[in-house]
Design an enzyme around this catalytic site. Sequence first.
Site, PDB file in Angstrom:
ATOM      1  CE  LYS A 126     -13.096  57.539  30.097  1.00 11.01           C
ATOM      2  NZ  LYS A 126     -13.433  56.121  30.247  1.00 11.01           N
ATOM      3  CB  SER A 156      -5.671  55.677  32.227  1.00 14.06           C
ATOM      4  OG  SER A 156      -5.846  56.434  31.052  1.00 14.06           O
ATOM      5  CG  HIS A 174      -6.457  53.174  35.862  1.00 11.00           C
ATOM      6  ND1 HIS A 174      -5.155  53.599  35.977  1.00 11.00           N
ATOM      7  CD2 HIS A 174      -6.599  52.751  34.572  1.00 11.00           C
ATOM      8  CE1 HIS A 174      -4.536  53.441  34.822  1.00 11.00           C
ATOM      9  NE2 HIS A 174      -5.397  52.915  33.963  1.00 11.00           N
ATOM     10  CD  GLU A 218      -3.512  54.311  39.419  1.00  9.93           C
ATOM     11  OE1 GLU A 218      -2.504  54.896  39.836  1.00  9.93           O
ATOM     12  OE2 GLU A 218      -4.071  54.584  38.339  1.00  9.93           O
ATOM     13  CG  ASN A 228      -1.178  56.303  33.261  1.00  9.65           C
ATOM     14  OD1 ASN A 228      -0.350  55.473  32.898  1.00  9.65           O
ATOM     15  ND2 ASN A 228      -2.450  56.196  32.954  1.00  9.65           N
TER      16      ASN A 228
END
Length: 343
Positions: free
Chosen positions: A39, A61, A82, A94, A132
């Site tokens: 990323k 996430s 997210h 999110e 999460n």
Amino acid sequence: MTEEKAKSGRARIVASTAPMELRDVQFIVEAASEKFETKKEIFRELGMQAGPKTIVATNTSALPVGRLADTTVSPEHVIGLHFFNPVSRMKLVEVVIAKQTSDDTRDRSLAFVRQIGKLPVIVRDSPGFLVNRVLFPYLLDAAELFESGADAARIDNALVQWGMPMGPLRLIDEIGVDITIDIGNTLETAYGRRDHVSSVLLWLRDGKMLGRKAGAGFYKYEGKAQTPNESLAQWRRALHGQAEGAEGPNEEGLARRLIFLMVNEAARCVEEKVVRSPEDADYGMILGTGFAPFRGGPLRFAEHFGLKKVVDEMERLAETEEKFLPCEILKKHARDGTKFYEN
């Protein structure tokens, strides 16, 4: 949608394997695999290609959005969005605000999320964000319970009876054992033992039993049929000798034990201002995980159950397992007779 409208929508989608001109693009969403280095490289390139007002969002996430922002030339234009799987069905997004994210980026991102028919919840950039972070102690404890001898179907049925849309072990199979381990490791680095990845998950990964996508995980899958995974049962028998491990608490006690871990983590998210209100924590968990809607979310449930009773039961569990120690805000409410929701 009419065929004509669908055609014009499809015509606006441009697919390419080569870098494209991105200076006039308003919004970019990165959705590469959950590996920070991958990323980071993408963000570094996007930062150079994007226009001066382009928002660059990551669909991570659990990884830190602020660290990705630091790799770009305009960190104030970076935000986390997210999306939840399956994206076509899950309404929640999110919206992750990093320290560098500007108010304008936040407002434009909220408008974008609503424009595509999703429901945003604002969360502060911290490991696991809200959903999460709250979900994983519950999933990982279910895996530990299985490893110590509780039957997979018994664990899952207890939670379905309690009101969850599916049991935690079946949910691990849906998420993917490998992804569960990756997120668990990220969270354990940040929060310690309550996000510990147990041996059974590593054994499944090593055996390429990654859940539904591989045809086997805690269960075996053929089409829509779900049956016990006999090779996993054999591994556990070898672990415990011939006799299975202890069955543990009854169904109701088993469900409560797992749900209390979610209550504790949701309370921490309010305490640490990861979310702005208890409503956001509850709404996020109902929309993001299907947390039994009639229970009102983990914090509403805890109030209905009785915060003092929740704390007493968690302290009893913490005598043998430290991860059940209730957080300060829960203890304070229990001690003072106050609540998350005052009305």
